[in-house]
Structures are given as C-alpha cells and as structure tokens.
Design a protein around this motif. Structure first.
Motif, PDB file in Angstrom:
ATOM      1  N   ARG A  23       0.830  -1.207   0.000  1.00 27.52           N
ATOM      2  CA  ARG A  23       0.000   0.000   0.000  1.00 27.52           C
ATOM      3  C   ARG A  23       0.863   1.255   0.000  1.00 27.52           C
ATOM      4  NH1 ARG A  23      -3.236   2.899  -2.105  1.00 27.52           N
ATOM      5  NH2 ARG A  23      -4.447   4.312  -0.841  1.00 27.52           N
ATOM      6  N   ALA A  24       1.932   1.259   0.774  1.00 29.84           N
ATOM      7  CA  ALA A  24       2.840   2.415   0.792  1.00 29.84           C
ATOM      8  C   ALA A  24       3.473   2.616  -0.585  1.00 29.84           C
ATOM      9  CB  ALA A  24       3.911   2.225   1.850  1.00 29.84           C
ATOM     10  N   GLU A  25       3.824   1.528  -1.248  1.00 32.92           N
ATOM     11  CA  GLU A  25       4.405   1.638  -2.586  1.00 32.92           C
ATOM     12  C   GLU A  25       3.388   2.200  -3.573  1.00 32.92           C
ATOM     13  OE1 GLU A  25       6.762  -0.930  -5.984  1.00 32.92           O
ATOM     14  OE2 GLU A  25       5.904  -1.987  -4.283  1.00 32.92           O
ATOM     15  N   GLU A  26       2.133   1.763  -3.478  1.00 34.21           N
ATOM     16  CA  GLU A  26       1.083   2.294  -4.354  1.00 34.21           C
ATOM     17  C   GLU A  26       0.937   3.807  -4.183  1.00 34.21           C
ATOM     18  OE1 GLU A  26      -2.503   0.216  -3.400  1.00 34.21           O
ATOM     19  OE2 GLU A  26      -1.750  -1.703  -4.145  1.00 34.21           O
ATOM     20  N   ILE A  27       0.942   4.259  -2.936  1.00 38.66           N
ATOM     21  CA  ILE A  27       0.825   5.688  -2.657  1.00 38.66           C
ATOM     22  C   ILE A  27       2.023   6.435  -3.238  1.00 38.66           C
ATOM     23  CG2 ILE A  27       0.834   7.432  -0.826  1.00 38.66           C
ATOM     24  CD1 ILE A  27      -0.741   5.328   0.881  1.00 38.66           C
ATOM     25  N   TYR A  28       3.211   5.926  -2.999  1.00 42.01           N
ATOM     26  CA  TYR A  28       4.430   6.556  -3.524  1.00 42.01           C
ATOM     27  C   TYR A  28       4.380   6.642  -5.045  1.00 42.01           C
ATOM     28  CZ  TYR A  28       9.295   6.884  -5.034  1.00 42.01           C
ATOM     29  OH  TYR A  28      10.451   7.234  -5.667  1.00 42.01           O
TER      30      TYR A  28
END
Length: 58
Positions: A23-28
């Motif tokens: 999820r953090a990678e998607e946001i980034y």
C-alpha cells in the motif's frame, strides 16, 4: 519478506507486506510518479539478467 517470515510467521509476513508495504508503494508511485522523472529504468524481473527499459538522453 523472508526476514519478516522468520520473525512473524509466513501468513503474518505476507499480510504485513500486502497491507503495509504494498500500500505504501502504491501511494508513492501515484503521488511521486518516479518513472516519469527517472533517468534510467531497469527491469529486474530476471535478477540474473537485468535490462535497461529506458534511459534518458540528459
């Protein structure tokens, strides 16, 4: 994920990576769009044979 599997167990490590890191990678990726400003993009799908996908002319 292997280091977390040893500490958390397989299912917990998979959930951790799915819920937090993915999820953090998607946001980034959506907020920063690093592919649009990168000088070089390397495809590491095959770790024994990485390939340059794009290299800027800068």
């Amino acid at each position: 994920m292997a280091r977390d599997t040893d500490r958390e167990g397989a299912e917990e490590a998979a959930q951790l990576h799915r819920d937090r890191y993915a999820r953090a990678e998607e946001i980034y990726l959506s907020e920063v769009a690093p592919h649009s400003v990168a000088d070089v993009i390397i495809d590491n799908t095959d770790l024994d044979s990485p390939t340059v996908v794009r290299q800027s002319g800068r």
